[in-house]
Design a protein around this motif. Structure first.
Motif, PDB file in Angstrom:
ATOM      1  N   TYR A   1      46.595 -33.478  54.437  1.00 55.96           N
ATOM      2  CA  TYR A   1      45.274 -34.078  54.593  1.00 55.96           C
ATOM      3  C   TYR A   1      45.258 -35.517  54.399  1.00 55.96           C
ATOM      4  CZ  TYR A   1      42.864 -29.670  53.481  1.00 55.96           C
ATOM      5  OH  TYR A   1      42.289 -28.272  53.651  1.00 55.96           O
TER       6      TYR A   1
ATOM      7  N   ILE B   1      47.604 -25.774  61.766  1.00 54.41           N
ATOM      8  CA  ILE B   1      48.263 -25.032  61.043  1.00 54.41           C
ATOM      9  C   ILE B   1      47.070 -23.961  60.990  1.00 54.41           C
ATOM     10  CG2 ILE B   1      48.427 -24.336  58.267  1.00 54.41           C
ATOM     11  CD1 ILE B   1      48.981 -27.412  57.781  1.00 54.41           C
TER      12      ILE B   1
ATOM     13  N   VAL C   1      37.778 -26.427  54.313  1.00 55.06           N
ATOM     14  CA  VAL C   1      38.862 -27.327  54.752  1.00 55.06           C
ATOM     15  C   VAL C   1      38.245 -28.728  55.020  1.00 55.06           C
ATOM     16  CG1 VAL C   1      40.244 -27.947  56.908  1.00 55.06           C
ATOM     17  CG2 VAL C   1      40.508 -25.654  55.661  1.00 55.06           C
TER      18      VAL C   1
ATOM     19  N   ILE D   1      43.208 -27.019  60.558  1.00 52.72           N
ATOM     20  CA  ILE D   1      43.693 -25.929  59.577  1.00 52.72           C
ATOM     21  C   ILE D   1      42.699 -24.801  59.537  1.00 52.72           C
ATOM     22  CG2 ILE D   1      44.379 -25.270  57.150  1.00 52.72           C
ATOM     23  CD1 ILE D   1      45.009 -28.231  56.677  1.00 52.72           C
TER      24      ILE D   1
ATOM     25  N   ASP E   1      30.813 -20.638  60.908  1.00 54.74           N
ATOM     26  CA  ASP E   1      31.558 -20.654  59.502  1.00 54.74           C
ATOM     27  C   ASP E   1      30.291 -20.585  58.576  1.00 54.74           C
ATOM     28  OD1 ASP E   1      33.768 -20.727  57.800  1.00 54.74           O
ATOM     29  OD2 ASP E   1      34.838 -22.201  59.157  1.00 54.74           O
TER      30      ASP E   1
ATOM     31  N   LEU F   1      49.901 -28.953  51.844  1.00 60.54           N
ATOM     32  CA  LEU F   1      48.685 -29.339  52.490  1.00 60.54           C
ATOM     33  C   LEU F   1      47.888 -30.457  52.062  1.00 60.54           C
ATOM     34  CD1 LEU F   1      47.022 -26.982  53.690  1.00 60.54           C
ATOM     35  CD2 LEU F   1      45.973 -26.431  51.483  1.00 60.54           C
TER      36      LEU F   1
ATOM     37  N   GLU G   1      37.857 -30.806  51.621  1.00 63.11           N
ATOM     38  CA  GLU G   1      39.009 -31.009  51.121  1.00 63.11           C
ATOM     39  C   GLU G   1      39.644 -32.049  51.900  1.00 63.11           C
ATOM     40  OE1 GLU G   1      40.018 -26.223  50.126  1.00 63.11           O
ATOM     41  OE2 GLU G   1      41.398 -27.240  51.419  1.00 63.11           O
TER      42      GLU G   1
ATOM     43  N   ASN H   1      33.108 -23.552  55.157  1.00 63.77           N
ATOM     44  CA  ASN H   1      34.277 -24.214  55.721  1.00 63.77           C
ATOM     45  C   ASN H   1      34.691 -25.335  54.643  1.00 63.77           C
ATOM     46  OD1 ASN H   1      36.174 -26.221  56.967  1.00 63.77           O
ATOM     47  ND2 ASN H   1      36.043 -24.507  58.313  1.00 63.77           N
TER      48      ASN H   1
ATOM     49  N   VAL I   1      46.927 -20.083  59.343  1.00 59.95           N
ATOM     50  CA  VAL I   1      47.193 -19.240  58.359  1.00 59.95           C
ATOM     51  C   VAL I   1      47.112 -17.685  58.903  1.00 59.95           C
ATOM     52  CG1 VAL I   1      46.969 -18.315  55.971  1.00 59.95           C
ATOM     53  CG2 VAL I   1      46.509 -20.835  56.633  1.00 59.95           C
TER      54      VAL I   1
ATOM     55  N   SER J   1      51.197 -20.213  55.823  1.00 63.02           N
ATOM     56  CA  SER J   1      50.228 -21.042  55.076  1.00 63.02           C
ATOM     57  C   SER J   1      51.325 -21.943  54.329  1.00 63.02           C
ATOM     58  CB  SER J   1      49.581 -20.277  53.708  1.00 63.02           C
ATOM     59  OG  SER J   1      50.607 -19.556  53.301  1.00 63.02           O
ATOM     60  N   PHE J   2      50.798 -23.115  53.643  1.00 63.83           N
ATOM     61  CA  PHE J   2      51.541 -24.114  53.114  1.00 63.83           C
ATOM     62  C   PHE J   2      50.917 -24.177  51.491  1.00 63.83           C
ATOM     63  CE2 PHE J   2      52.139 -25.291  57.256  1.00 63.83           C
ATOM     64  CZ  PHE J   2      53.066 -25.910  57.383  1.00 63.83           C
TER      65      PHE J   2
ATOM     66  N   ALA K   1      44.794 -18.056  48.475  1.00 62.32           N
ATOM     67  CA  ALA K   1      44.439 -19.514  48.972  1.00 62.32           C
ATOM     68  C   ALA K   1      42.750 -19.448  48.548  1.00 62.32           C
ATOM     69  CB  ALA K   1      44.490 -19.579  50.392  1.00 62.32           C
ATOM     70  N   GLY K   2      42.257 -20.669  48.565  1.00 65.28           N
ATOM     71  CA  GLY K   2      40.800 -20.933  48.401  1.00 65.28           C
ATOM     72  C   GLY K   2      40.178 -21.344  47.459  1.00 65.28           C
ATOM     73  N   GLY K   3      39.154 -21.956  47.505  1.00 66.21           N
ATOM     74  CA  GLY K   3      38.541 -22.620  46.438  1.00 66.21           C
ATOM     75  C   GLY K   3      37.640 -21.944  45.462  1.00 66.21           C
TER      76      GLY K   3
ATOM     77  N   LYS L   1      36.698 -19.053  64.070  1.00 65.66           N
ATOM     78  CA  LYS L   1      37.236 -20.794  63.642  1.00 65.66           C
ATOM     79  C   LYS L   1      37.294 -21.413  65.084  1.00 65.66           C
ATOM     80  CE  LYS L   1      37.913 -19.941  59.529  1.00 65.66           C
ATOM     81  NZ  LYS L   1      37.010 -20.560  58.400  1.00 65.66           N
TER      82      LYS L   1
HETATM   83  O1  LIG Z   1      48.221 -23.268  54.201  1.00 70.43           O
HETATM   84  C1  LIG Z   1      46.957 -23.250  53.560  1.00 70.43           C
HETATM   85  C2  LIG Z   1      45.831 -23.425  54.340  1.00 70.43           C
HETATM   86  C3  LIG Z   1      44.575 -23.351  53.911  1.00 70.43           C
HETATM   87  N1  LIG Z   1      44.335 -22.986  52.544  1.00 70.43           N
HETATM   88  C4  LIG Z   1      43.146 -23.013  51.897  1.00 70.43           C
HETATM   89  O2  LIG Z   1      42.350 -22.025  52.342  1.00 70.43           O
HETATM   90  C5  LIG Z   1      41.056 -22.385  52.118  1.00 70.43           C
HETATM   91  C6  LIG Z   1      40.175 -21.936  53.440  1.00 70.43           C
HETATM   92  O3  LIG Z   1      38.685 -21.869  53.274  1.00 70.43           O
HETATM   93  P1  LIG Z   1      37.692 -22.163  54.236  1.00 70.43           P
HETATM   94  O4  LIG Z   1      36.305 -21.865  53.616  1.00 70.43           O
HETATM   95  O5  LIG Z   1      37.930 -23.378  55.078  1.00 70.43           O
HETATM   96  O6  LIG Z   1      37.783 -20.820  55.273  1.00 70.43           O
HETATM   97  P2  LIG Z   1      37.830 -19.236  55.067  1.00 70.43           P
HETATM   98  O7  LIG Z   1      39.479 -19.182  55.295  1.00 70.43           O
HETATM   99  O8  LIG Z   1      37.493 -19.171  53.587  1.00 70.43           O
HETATM  100  O9  LIG Z   1      37.186 -18.514  56.202  1.00 70.43           O
HETATM  101  C7  LIG Z   1      40.927 -23.646  51.894  1.00 70.43           C
HETATM  102  O10 LIG Z   1      40.493 -23.894  50.581  1.00 70.43           O
HETATM  103  C8  LIG Z   1      42.314 -24.243  52.071  1.00 70.43           C
HETATM  104  O11 LIG Z   1      42.725 -25.053  51.271  1.00 70.43           O
HETATM  105  C9  LIG Z   1      45.593 -22.868  51.761  1.00 70.43           C
HETATM  106  O12 LIG Z   1      45.402 -22.610  50.603  1.00 70.43           O
HETATM  107  N2  LIG Z   1      47.112 -22.847  52.389  1.00 70.43           N
END
Ligand SMILES: O=c1ccn([C@@H]2O[C@H](COP(=O)(O)OP(=O)(O)O)[C@@H](O)[C@H]2O)c(=O)[nH]1
Ligand SMILES: O=P(O)(O)OC[C@H]1O[C@H](O[C@H]2O[C@H](CO)[C@@H](O)[C@H](O)[C@H]2O)[C@H](O)[C@@H](O)[C@@H]1O
Ligand SMILES: [Mg+2]
Length: 722
Positions: free
Chosen positions: A358, A305, A376, A270, A371, A354, A379, A374, A307, A348-349, A28-30, A277
């Protein structure tokens, strides 16, 4: 061809065991999306842990092949590595420390050793793939030692580091017994990036206090390398979220979800399961909102949600219990047959779902206690294509620095968050649109692709700056060349500054007297050349230190001259000290207020020293005194100059450059070399005639022909002349 290697603890894909076999799932993640634009190009590659532990050599071999197809290479972690390096030092020591949960820090030496060992494991894996001309971009707190480990193996490589989590105040960093190693590890990079300016300034302050390295506008001068520290707030793939929100598929999923709920305002929450968090605090604020606003019962519900994350770390397990209990209590307190206040999912979704969450939610409640950035919240805003929706955002998230149009809250302020929920629910559409538009503009402009580009451009810039400095470095060729000219010369002259040039700095100026090695060097040197010591020191000190040596002395930046063999000093300038009492009383006031500071009085100047003052306080007081003196200086026609841990006030017509010029008048020299370490020596460099050589100690920008590392190297060079 030079390539780019991305390194992070977790690869953009994670390994899952399934029926005795394994499969890859995107992590997951950007970050994966953003850096996807880099690692998929040409020969580039991403190196990291594929998640899970795989011990079987055959399976490992298969994984290597499969990852190779995806342009990735694995670093396999053993069960022990996972426990001690990942769960242990990374997530029980660094994570809590850097998020200000100091009571959660586990100080375990075995975990530290595993951290060193695994960083080394990453280093070895990279070395197998890297060439000296490659760019290596290391990510995050799990790999803080890696930049320096790589630097030792590939000194010329371009190494960058980005930290995704906060960097805390020096007060927290100093709690870690391994603080020195951690900072040195990071300083192996050429460019060090953080999400926010605050993270960056905390890092610079820790490096200043713990490693004694100062910085100028984010540039740290390490021994032989310039390092740049800057802030690069990370963005998201804006178009991906915006386009998905508009897509038929997402709208269909959102409609399906909404069909299962009554007509209600939806709050969205989320996060990964993490104490940083602020999930329990958020639930409690929602509880308060429901308690204080019964008219909203059955009209508002929260989709939460969570995760799963780091589930083997004790504090994470405890948090899970706490959240389960809280959600259970609130739902049992308020729910009715057709209303559930909190829809709680511990899983997770996939992206499409997801995206639907949103798009269909009215309010995002993003309230971390801390954080790094962040994503989320960004997004959510990008998904509001109908310009309706409200973001409630914690001021403790890095993103709050960019998203000033969110409703900003302190996550510890239970009343404030409950009020923000009410405000968000009642916000009219016009205000929603104004706020969303402004936030979307920011998020769209500074998206993940822009982030990568700005970071990489900056890295090029730093490397270029380093090359410029390097091309002026006194190396073996320069020494040979200077030596050749010197040997041929019939009438050579050397202008040598004293402090910082012939000797290193001491905390008490009187302790920096010439040692035996220096005395011998000067004796030998003066047999081959005219030697002029040109210093800011007072004439009494300089006179006694060089008594009996065949050298000429210029003291107090050119006020006094004592020619070799003379007993007395000649004044190069008229003594005029009627200004001193006024200025001295001001300086004395700053000494009174600043333990460790003291005044040095010379014939033509007054110097305020702060080398022994608590670091930080010294700088602050110096700035204050500087502006105070600048104002007074004008009236007396004086000049205030900032030196190495000193502030000096003197007549502007007296400087080392003028002194050197007067000294040489009427003589012809066939070899001239001036060496000095600070801005007062820049006057000397500037005054040098054509054909002369000049060297600045340290790697600051200079008018000198060359730079040299330190006074030890100066002595080495001068020894070559003897
Ligand atoms: O079910 C989920 C929930 C969250 N995310 C992704 O997890 C990332 C969370 O990044 P964030 O920087 O908010 O927090 P981190 O978990 O890195 O501390 C985001 O890109 C969300 O799209 C995901 O892929 N699936
Ligand atoms: O690898 P895990 O232990 O499963 O943890 C997941 C990631 O969490 C952290 O994310 C951070 O990076 C985000 C993007 O820069 C940022 O928005 C967020 O504030 C950070 O918490 C961690 O930094 C990653 O290394 C982890 O992989
Ligand atoms: Mg000096």
């Amino acid at each position: 061809m030079a390539k780019t290697i991305i390194v992070s603890n977790r690869l953009p894909v994670s390994l899952r065991h399934k029926n005795g076999k394994f499969e890859f799932k995107p992590s997951a993640g950007g970050l994966a999306t953003g850096l996807g634009s880099i690692y998929k190009e040409g020969e580039n590659i991403w190196i990291g842990w594929p998640g899970n532990d795989v011990e079987d050599p055959e399976q490992r071999a298969e994984i290597i092949i499969e990852l190779h197809e995806l342009k990735m290479a694995p670093v396999f972690l053993t069960k022990e590595d996972i426990e001690q390096f990942y769960e242990g030092f990374s997530n029980e020591t660094l994570w809590p420390a850097f998020h200000y949960f100091t009571q959660n820090i586990n100080y375990d030496e075995n975990h530290w050793e595993a951290y060193v060992r695994v960083n080394q494991k990453f280093c070895d894996a990279i070395i197998k793939k890297a060439s000296p001309e490659d760019t290596i971009w290391v990510h995050d707190y799990q790999l803080l030692l890696l930049p320096q480990m790589l630097r030792e193996r590939l000194p010329g490589a371009t190494i960058a580091f980005f930290q995704h989590i906060p960097f805390p105040s020096y007060e927290v960093v100093r709690m870690l017994p391994w603080r020195q190693e951690i900072l040195s590890g990071m300083c192996g990079a050429d460019l060090i990036g953080f999400h926010t300016y605050d993270d960056m300034r905390h890092f610079l302050s820790a490096v200043g206090r713990i490693m004694g390295l100062s910085n100028e506008s984010g540039y740290i001068q390490a021994e032989n390398r310039l390092i740049n520290v800057d802030s690069f707030p990370m963005g998201i793939d804006y178009d991906k979220f915006a386009n998905s929100a508009k897509s038929k598929n997402t709208q269909r999923i959102a409609k399906k979800f909404l069909g299962q709920l009554d007509d209600q305002k939806l709050l969205l929450s989320i996060d990964r399961l993490d104490y940083s968090k602020g999930i329990p605090q958020r639930i409690k604020a929602f509880d308060r909102f429901l308690e204080e606003n019964p008219e909203y019962h059955e009209k508002v519900s929260m989709i939460m949600i969570v995760v799963p994350s780091r589930a083997k770390v004790k504090s994470y397990m405890e948090l899970k219990e706490e959240i389960d209990t809280l959600v259970g209590r609130i739902n049992s307190d308020y729910s009715t047959l057709n209303w559930l206040p909190i829809h709680y999912f511990y899983r997770s979704f996939p992206f499409e779902e997801l995206s639907a969450f949103y798009a269909m939610s009215d309010i995002a409640l993003v309230t971390p206690l801390r954080d790094g950035m962040n994503l989320v919240c960004k997004e959510f805003v990008a998904s509001k294509v109908d310009m309706k929706g409200t973001l409630i955002l914690s001021e403790m998230a890095g993103a709050s620095k960019e998203l000033q149009d969110a409703i900003l809250v302190n996550p510890n302020d239970n009343k404030g968050v409950a009020e923000a929920i009410k405000y968000a629910i009642t916000m009219d559409e016009k205000e929603q649109k104004l706020r969303i538009t402004s936030m979307q503009e920011t998020i769209q402009r500074y998206d993940i692709f822009q982030w990568v580009k700005v970071f990489m451009d900056r890295l090029d810039h730093v490397k270029q700056k380093q090359l410029d400095l390097q091309s002026k470095e006194v190396d073996a060729d320069v020494i040979r060349d200077l030596g050749g000219h010197f040997d041929k010369a019939k009438k050579p002259i050397l202008f040598l500054d004293y402090d910082g040039t012939l000797v290193g700095f001491k905390s008490k100026p009187e302790d920096a007297f010439p040692d035996e090695e220096l005395k011998t060097l000067i004796t030998k040197l003066s047999k081959k050349s005219q030697v002029v010591i040109i210093s800011g020191r007072d004439k009494e000190t300089l006179g006694s230190w060089f008594q009996g040596q065949n050298v000429d002395l210029i003291a107090e930046h050119g006020v006094w001259l004592k020619m070799n063999g003379n007993e007395d000093w000649d004044a190069y300038a008229e003594v005029d000290d009627h200004w001193k009492p006024d200025i001295k009383s001001v300086m004395a006031y700053y000494v009174q207020r600043t333990p460790g500071a003291f005044i040095e009085e010379k014939h033509h100047s007054l110097v305020w020293h702060y080398r022994k003052v608590e670091s930080g306080l010294g700088d602050l007081r110096m700035r204050e005194l500087f502006s105070h003196l600048k104002y007074m200086a004008r009236g007396h026609n004086l000049q205030v100059l900032e030196g190495n841990m000193v502030l000096e006030i003197k007549r502007p017509d007296i400087n080392k450059g003028r002194a050197a010029t007067s000294f040489m008048k009427g003589n012809t020299y066939d070899f001239i070399l001036a060496i000095g370490d600070d801005w007062t020596d820049e006057d000397t460099f500037q005054a040098m005639p054509e054909g002369a050589f000049s060297i600045r100690v340290g790697y600051s920008y200079t008018k000198a022909t060359y730079n040299i590392k330190n006074s030890k190297e100066v002595r080495y060079l001068l020894n070559k002349f003897t």
